[in-house]
Design a protein around this motif. Structure first.
Motif, PDB file in Angstrom:
ATOM      1  N   GLN A 168      35.714  38.476  36.559  1.00 12.07           N
ATOM      2  CA  GLN A 168      35.621  39.379  35.482  1.00 12.07           C
ATOM      3  C   GLN A 168      34.308  39.072  34.443  1.00 12.07           C
ATOM      4  O   GLN A 168      33.655  39.847  34.153  1.00 12.07           O
ATOM      5  CB  GLN A 168      36.860  39.616  34.585  1.00 12.07           C
ATOM      6  N   THR A 169      34.327  37.842  34.114  1.00 14.12           N
ATOM      7  CA  THR A 169      33.253  37.317  33.296  1.00 14.12           C
ATOM      8  C   THR A 169      32.941  35.904  33.864  1.00 14.12           C
ATOM      9  O   THR A 169      33.654  35.148  33.852  1.00 14.12           O
ATOM     10  CB  THR A 169      33.763  36.968  31.893  1.00 14.12           C
ATOM     11  N   ARG A 193      43.188  41.470  34.004  1.00 12.05           N
ATOM     12  CA  ARG A 193      42.064  42.545  33.275  1.00 12.05           C
ATOM     13  C   ARG A 193      42.794  43.645  32.768  1.00 12.05           C
ATOM     14  O   ARG A 193      41.858  44.355  31.908  1.00 12.05           O
ATOM     15  CB  ARG A 193      40.997  42.590  34.458  1.00 12.05           C
ATOM     16  N   THR A 194      43.882  44.083  33.415  1.00  8.81           N
ATOM     17  CA  THR A 194      44.498  45.149  32.988  1.00  8.81           C
ATOM     18  C   THR A 194      45.456  45.190  31.810  1.00  8.81           C
ATOM     19  O   THR A 194      45.947  46.015  31.055  1.00  8.81           O
ATOM     20  CB  THR A 194      44.841  46.234  33.955  1.00  8.81           C
ATOM     21  N   ARG A 210      35.804  41.096  25.219  1.00  6.23           N
ATOM     22  CA  ARG A 210      36.494  40.743  26.386  1.00  6.23           C
ATOM     23  C   ARG A 210      37.773  40.967  26.325  1.00  6.23           C
ATOM     24  O   ARG A 210      38.529  40.289  27.345  1.00  6.23           O
ATOM     25  CB  ARG A 210      36.109  39.287  26.721  1.00  6.23           C
ATOM     26  N   GLU A 253      38.225  45.145  30.428  1.00  6.23           N
ATOM     27  CA  GLU A 253      37.051  45.067  31.093  1.00  6.23           C
ATOM     28  C   GLU A 253      36.412  46.425  31.487  1.00  6.23           C
ATOM     29  O   GLU A 253      37.233  47.496  31.427  1.00  6.23           O
ATOM     30  CB  GLU A 253      36.987  44.305  32.332  1.00  6.23           C
ATOM     31  N   PRO A 254      35.214  46.985  31.585  1.00 11.23           N
ATOM     32  CA  PRO A 254      34.713  48.239  31.570  1.00 11.23           C
ATOM     33  C   PRO A 254      35.112  48.718  33.122  1.00 11.23           C
ATOM     34  O   PRO A 254      35.422  47.921  33.878  1.00 11.23           O
ATOM     35  CB  PRO A 254      33.251  48.115  31.610  1.00 11.23           C
ATOM     36  N   SER A 255      35.233  49.924  33.078  1.00 16.90           N
ATOM     37  CA  SER A 255      35.308  50.574  34.442  1.00 16.90           C
ATOM     38  C   SER A 255      33.972  50.650  35.021  1.00 16.90           C
ATOM     39  O   SER A 255      34.063  51.017  36.341  1.00 16.90           O
ATOM     40  CB  SER A 255      36.268  52.113  34.255  1.00 16.90           C
ATOM     41  N   GLY A 299      29.467  50.374  35.032  1.00 16.00           N
ATOM     42  CA  GLY A 299      28.261  49.886  34.013  1.00 16.00           C
ATOM     43  C   GLY A 299      28.483  48.151  33.755  1.00 16.00           C
ATOM     44  O   GLY A 299      29.531  47.550  34.246  1.00 16.00           O
ATOM     45  N   TYR A 300      27.671  47.599  32.811  1.00 12.77           N
ATOM     46  CA  TYR A 300      27.728  46.211  32.555  1.00 12.77           C
ATOM     47  C   TYR A 300      27.617  46.156  31.076  1.00 12.77           C
ATOM     48  O   TYR A 300      26.713  46.644  30.333  1.00 12.77           O
ATOM     49  CB  TYR A 300      27.332  45.364  33.467  1.00 12.77           C
ATOM     50  N   ARG A 313      41.293  53.723  40.577  1.00 19.83           N
ATOM     51  CA  ARG A 313      39.912  54.051  40.276  1.00 19.83           C
ATOM     52  C   ARG A 313      39.278  54.365  41.751  1.00 19.83           C
ATOM     53  O   ARG A 313      38.244  55.221  41.642  1.00 19.83           O
ATOM     54  CB  ARG A 313      39.458  52.459  40.113  1.00 19.83           C
ATOM     55  N   ARG A 320      44.308  38.331  38.527  1.00 19.70           N
ATOM     56  CA  ARG A 320      44.277  39.519  39.305  1.00 19.70           C
ATOM     57  C   ARG A 320      44.550  40.586  38.336  1.00 19.70           C
ATOM     58  O   ARG A 320      43.759  41.768  37.911  1.00 19.70           O
ATOM     59  CB  ARG A 320      44.684  39.967  40.305  1.00 19.70           C
ATOM     60  N   MET A 321      45.813  40.567  37.745  1.00 23.30           N
ATOM     61  CA  MET A 321      46.529  41.464  36.843  1.00 23.30           C
ATOM     62  C   MET A 321      45.901  41.557  35.563  1.00 23.30           C
ATOM     63  O   MET A 321      45.785  42.489  34.746  1.00 23.30           O
ATOM     64  CB  MET A 321      48.059  41.447  36.825  1.00 23.30           C
ATOM     65  N   HIS A 335      31.466  43.155  33.440  1.00 24.09           N
ATOM     66  CA  HIS A 335      31.404  44.181  34.453  1.00 24.09           C
ATOM     67  C   HIS A 335      32.583  44.525  35.009  1.00 24.09           C
ATOM     68  O   HIS A 335      33.445  43.629  35.045  1.00 24.09           O
ATOM     69  CB  HIS A 335      30.100  43.904  35.331  1.00 24.09           C
ATOM     70  N   PRO A 336      32.838  45.683  35.720  1.00 25.47           N
ATOM     71  CA  PRO A 336      33.883  45.932  36.350  1.00 25.47           C
ATOM     72  C   PRO A 336      34.390  44.858  37.705  1.00 25.47           C
ATOM     73  O   PRO A 336      33.486  44.578  38.260  1.00 25.47           O
ATOM     74  CB  PRO A 336      34.104  47.394  36.954  1.00 25.47           C
ATOM     75  N   SER A 337      35.290  44.339  37.897  1.00 25.38           N
ATOM     76  CA  SER A 337      35.739  43.384  38.860  1.00 25.38           C
ATOM     77  C   SER A 337      36.856  43.964  39.743  1.00 25.38           C
ATOM     78  O   SER A 337      37.562  44.879  39.585  1.00 25.38           O
ATOM     79  CB  SER A 337      36.378  42.275  38.225  1.00 25.38           C
ATOM     80  N   ARG A 338      36.484  43.639  41.020  1.00 22.75           N
ATOM     81  CA  ARG A 338      37.613  44.013  42.062  1.00 22.75           C
ATOM     82  C   ARG A 338      38.030  42.687  42.608  1.00 22.75           C
ATOM     83  O   ARG A 338      37.407  41.719  42.558  1.00 22.75           O
ATOM     84  CB  ARG A 338      36.905  45.106  43.052  1.00 22.75           C
ATOM     85  N   GLY A 339      39.406  42.850  43.238  1.00 24.79           N
ATOM     86  CA  GLY A 339      39.820  41.840  44.234  1.00 24.79           C
ATOM     87  C   GLY A 339      40.171  40.652  43.151  1.00 24.79           C
ATOM     88  O   GLY A 339      40.673  40.915  42.147  1.00 24.79           O
ATOM     89  N   GLU A 374      43.270  49.549  41.134  1.00 22.67           N
ATOM     90  CA  GLU A 374      42.255  49.894  41.834  1.00 22.67           C
ATOM     91  C   GLU A 374      42.489  51.206  42.769  1.00 22.67           C
ATOM     92  O   GLU A 374      41.620  52.035  42.830  1.00 22.67           O
ATOM     93  CB  GLU A 374      41.973  48.705  42.769  1.00 22.67           C
TER      94      GLU A 374
END
Lengths: 296, 453
Positions: A3-4, A290-291, B102, B105-107, B109-110, B57, A287-288, A23-27, B54
Motif C-alpha cells: 500500500q505504501t 487497507r479497507t 494514509r 487508500e485510493p482506488s 491514481g496515486y 473493484r 491484506r484486509m 496508490h491502490p494495492s492489490r494482492g 477486489e
C-alpha cells in the motif's frame, strides 16, 4: 504491491527525506514489521490503556483477574475432579486444572479482546493512521497482566498443598520449569494468530461478535483443561494436537507440575499449527487492513 | 531534494453504497457472513480467493451502487505552501485528506507525499474518558505519532496551553466539553510534522476556543510548514491560506489564490437556485425519523428565488417529513454570511407557546416557514443552514451550508451613496437630528432622498 512503500525508512533527517507513495494495492502486502517496530511505543500505550481501564469502576477491581480462573477451578474441581473422578496426572485436581486455566484464560481473554478490538477502536481507525496491527497486539498483551496476577495464586495454591498435612503433593522444581516462558510465548502466538483472523473478519462481518463466545466454549472442550491429554486415545493424539492450545496446556503442566514426560509430538504439531495461524493471520490482516477505515 | 511536498495524480476513490442503508457512509457497509456466503454460492465461478474489495473493484456491478467520492484529482503542493481545500459537504474534501494521511487508500491514481505527515481530522482521537488528563496526553500523543520523550519534553507546554492544569489528574470524563476540547487541541497543536493535514477541527468548541485554534494554526502556517487546511469557515480559509482548491462532486474544479477561489466557490459552487432538495442518498441514516425534503427562499410574491430584495419581506421554508413521532422537535435555521460569520440562529419553536403547541409532532409531512422582515439584511450573499434537534436529547440532522441566496440592496437605507455598507444587517433605523441652527437647511434636506419615504 504494498500500500505504501517507505522509500527511506530511516529516521527522517533534513538531508534524507521520507517519501510516501500512496496508490491502490492489490494482492498480498508485506508485513512491514519495521514500521510496527517504529510504533512500539504506541503498542505500549495501547496495552497500558487497556489494562488501566479494564477494571475501572468495578467494585472488586483487579481481583477479577484472580476470581475468574479461581472460581472456574472450583467448579471444575467439584464436577470433574470430585463427581466425575477425572484423573489428574497424580497432582491434586485443583492444581491440575488451575495450571491449565492460566494459559487458557490468557487465550480466551486475548481472543475476545482482540476479536472486538478493531471495531471498538473504530474512531481511531477512521481518523488517524498508524499500523493497525498495533490494536490487536495491544489487546493480546493486555492479558499478560491478568495472567501474572493469576499466576501468583497458583504459587499460593502449590504452597498450600505442599505444606498441608496429609497431602502427598510436593512442589516439583524440575529443569522443565525453564521452558515455561516458551510455553507462555506459544500461547501468545496462538492467541495473536487467532485474534488477528477474528479481528480482521469482525470488521467486515459482525457475526464474529456472536461467534466468539461459541468459539471459546467449543475450544475449551477440545483443550485438556478439565482433563489430561492422556485421556485421548493414542492414535488420536496427533489429530488432537492440531489444536495448538493442547500443546500449550500440556506444556504448562509439564513445566510447572513436572509429573509426566515432555509432550514431544503434541508440542511439535501444536507449535507448527500456532505459527501457521499467526503467519496467515498476519498476512490476512495486512491484506484486509487497507479497507478497514472504509468498512469498519 | 525536490521542493514538492505533495503530488497528487488522477486520484480517485470509489465507495460502495450500503445495501439497504441510505447515505454515503462506507462504515455502514459491513456485511454479514450469510450475505457473503449467498453471494459467493450464487456466483460459483468467481475466484474465491479474491477478497470482496477486489471483487467489487473488478466488477463494479450496478453503477448506482457505487459512488466516486473523489475522481481525477491532480495537483501539487510545494514545500511551505498553505493550501485551503473548500467545497460543499460530500465534495470529497475529507476523502482527499484521508487518502493523504494514509487512513484509506485510493482506488485509482496515486499520491506522493514528501515528509512526515501529521493529520488532524479530529481532536482527541483515542482519548479515553476513564483516564486522567495526564494519561490521555501520553496516549493521544502516541496515537498522533509522537515519541514518549517528545511528549515528556513538551508536557508542561501542552498543559499550559490547554489551561486545565488544575484538573490534569482528573479523569477526562469529569471535564466539561470545553476543557476536553482544549486539552485535546493542546496535544494536537504540539505535533511537529513537516506536512500538516487539518480537517474541520475548528468547527467545534466555543468562540474563544476557535480563536485559540486559529491563532495556533496561523503560527504553524507561518513557520514554513506545508499545510492542507479544510474548512467551511471562509474567513478562516482567507486568513490562513494563500491558495485554495475547490472540490465539487469529487472533482477539482478550481485552483487559485484564496480570495479568488473563495469567490469562485461562493459564486458557483453552491449555486442551486433558491432551493435545495435532499435526495434519499444524501440523508444520513442517523437522521431518522427526521427526513429533510427541501429548503427554499421565497420573495414577497411567493416565488422561489435566489435573490431577494433587502427592502421587501421574504420567507424561508423548510420542508421535511417525520417517519415517526418526535417529541420536543425544533427545526431551525442558521444564517451566515458568505464568509462564514454568523448572523443569527432561529428555531421554529423559539416562542414558548409555539413550543408547547408543537411539542409532539406526529409522523407526517411538515413545512416550517420563517418570515424575514423587510429592511433586515444588507446586500450580499448569505448561507442558510438547517438544524433539526430535540434539545439535549438528540440532533437529528444538521447541514451548515444547505442553501445560499443573494440580497439585493436597491433602495435600502443609504443606497443613494454607492458605497458598500459594513455588517450583515441593514435595518431602517429611525434617526433624529437636532441642532439649534437647523431650521435654515431644512428646505435643502427636503429635497434629499432621505425623506423620500
Amino acid at each position: 504491491m504494498t500500500q505504501t512503500s517507505l522509500q527511506s525508512s530511516t529516521a527522517p533527517s533534513h538531508q534524507q527525506e521520507m517519501v510516501l507513495f500512496l496508490h491502490p494495492s492489490r494482492g498480498w502486502s508485506s508485513l512491514n514489521l519495521k514500521e510496527l517496530w517504529h510504533f512500539r511505543e504506541l503498542i505500549y500505550f495501547l496495552t497500558w490503556r487497556d489494562v488501566k481501564v479494564r477494571y475501572k469502576q468495578t467494585a472488586l477491581g483487579a481481583a477479577w483477574a484472580i476470581l475468574q480462573p479461581f472460581l472456574t477451578m472450583v467448579v471444575f474441581t467439584i464436577f470433574f475432579g470430585r463427581l466425575a473422578k477425572v484423573p489428574s496426572d497424580n497432582v491434586p485436581y485443583p492444581i491440575f486444572s488451575y495450571t491449565a486455566l492460566l494459559p487458557w484464560g490468557l487465550f480466551t481473554k486475548a481472543l475476545s479482546d482482540a476479536g472486538r478490538s478493531l471495531v471498538a477502536n473504530r474512531a481511531m481507525i477512521t481518523k488517524i493512521y498508524f499500523p493497525r496491527l498495533a490494536i490487536p497486539i495491544a489487546s493480546v498483551l493486555g492479558g499478560l497482566v491478568d495472567f501474572a496476577l493469576a499466576f501468583v495464586v497458583l504459587i499460593g495454591m502449590m504452597m498450600y498443598y505442599n505444606f498441608a498435612p496429609g497431602s502427598d503433593y510436593h512442589i516439583a522444581v524440575t529443569p522443565a520449569l525453564a521452558t515455561l516462558p516458551l510455553f507462555l510465548l506459544l500461547s501468545i502466538i496462538t492467541a495473536l494468530g487467532v485474534g488477528l483472523w477474528l479481528s480482521a473478519l469482525n470488521v467486515l462481518y459482525r457475526d464474529i461478535n456472536y461467534v466468539l463466545p461459541f468459539i471459546t466454549q467449543f475450544w475449551l472442550f477440545i483443550t485438556p483443561v478439565a482433563y489430561p491429554a492422556s485421556m485421548v486415545p493414542g492414535r488420536w493424539q496427533l489429530l488432537y494436537a492440531l489444536n495448538p492450545m493442547a500443546g500449550v496446556v500440556e506444556g504448562f503442566r509439564w513445566a510447572l507440575l513436572g509429573a509426566q514426560s515432555a509432550p514431544g509430538p503434541i508440542l511439535a504439531v501444536s507449535t507448527t499449527i500456532a505459527i501457521l495461524i499467526l503467519v496467515t493471520g498476519l498476512f490476512y490482516f495486512r491484506r484486509m487492513e487497507r479497507t478497514f477505515a472504509d468498512t469498519v | 531534494m525536490s521542493d514538492i511536498a505533495i503530488r497528487v495524480e488522477d486520484l480517485g476513490k470509489i465507495y460502495r453504497l450500503g445495501s439497504g442503508v441510505s447515505g454515503l457512509r462506507p462504515r455502514q457497509d459491513y456485511r454479514t457472513l450469510r450475505e457473503t456466503l449467498t453471494t459467493r454460492l450464487s456466483a460459483p465461478f468467481r475466484r474465491l480467493a479474491k477478497d470482496d474489495y477486489e471483487k467489487d473493484r473488478e466488477q463494479p456491478a450496478a453503477e448506482d451502487e457505487y459512488i466516486w467520492a473523489l475522481r481525477n484529482v491532480s495537483f501539487t503542493v510545494r514545500k511551505g505552501q498553505v493550501i485551503g481545500v473548500i467545497g460543499r459537504n460530500g465534495a470529497g474534501k475529507s476523502t482527499l485528506l484521508k487518502i493523504l494521511s494514509r487512513i484509506t487508500e485510493p482506488s485509482e491514481g496515486y499520491a506522493e507525499v514528501h515528509g512526515r505527515v501529521g493529520s488532524l481530522l479530529e481532536v482527541g482521537t483515542g482519548f479515553h474518558p476513564e483516564l486522567t488528563g495526564r494519561e490521555n496526553i501520553y496516549l493521544n500523543g502516541a496515537i498522533l505519532g509522537m515519541k514518549r520523550a517528545e511528549i515528556e519534553r513538551k508536557f508542561d507546554e501542552i498543559v499550559d496551553f490547554s489551561g486545565v492544569a488544575k484538573f490534569i489528574d482528573t479523569p477526562v470524563k469529569r471535564y466539561s466539553s470545553g476543557m476536553y476540547l482544549r486539552l485535546a487541541f493542546a496535544v494536537a497543536a504540539h505535533l511537529e510534522p513537516e506536512i500538516l493535514v487539518v480537517d474541520e477541527v475548528l468547527a467545534v468548541g466555543d468562540a474563544e476556543f476557535q480563536r485559540k485554534c486559529l491563532g495556533k494554526m496561523s503560527d504553524v502556517a507561518h513557520e514554513g510548514r506545508t499545510v492542507l487546511f479544510v474548512s467551511h469557515n471562509m474567513s478562516a480559509i482567507l486568513h490562513l491560506t494563500e491558495e485554495a482548491i475547490v472540490l465539487e462532486r469529487g472533482n477539482l474544479v478550481y485552483r487559485a489564490a484564496t480570495p479568488e477561489a473563495v469567490d469562485y466557490y461562493m459564486a458557483s459552487g453552491l449555486a442551486q437556485i433558491g432551493e435545495r432538495q435532499w435526495s434519499a442518498d444524501e440523508i444520513p441514516a442517523s437522521a431518522a425519523p427526521f427526513r429533510p425534503l427541501a429548503i427554499r427562499v421565497k420573495n414577497r410574491q411567493g416565488q422561489v428565488v435566489d435573490t431577494i430584495r433587502s427592502t421587501e419581506p421574504a420567507t424561508v421554508e423548510v420542508e421535511y417529513a417525520l417517519d415517526d413521532t418526535i417529541v420536543g422537535l425544533r427545526v431551525g435555521l442558521y444564517l451566515t454570511t458568505a464568509r462564514g460569520e454568523y448572523v443569527l440562529a432561529s428555531f421554529d419553536t423559539d416562542e414558548k407557546a409555539q413550543f408547547e403547541r408543537y411539542r409532539i409532532r406526529p409522523a407526517g409531512r411538515y413545512i416550517s416557514r420563517c418570515a424575514l422582515p423587510p429592511d433586515f439584511l444588507n446586500e450580499g450573499r448569505y448561507v442558510l443552514g438547517i438544524n433539526a434537534s430535540s434539545y439535549r436529547i438528540r440532533r437529528y440532522f444538521q447541514e451548515e451550508r444547505a442553501l445560499t441566496f443573494n440580497v439585493d440592496g436597491t433602495d435600502a437605507p443609504g443606497s443613494q451613496w454607492p458605497e458598500a455598507r459594513l455588517g450583515p444587517v441593514r435595518p431602517r433605523l429611525a434617526w433624529q437630528i437636532e441642532g439649534d441652527s437647523l431650521t435654515g437647511i431644512v428646505s435643502d434636506m427636503d429635497e434629499g432622498r432621505l425623506y423620500d419615504r
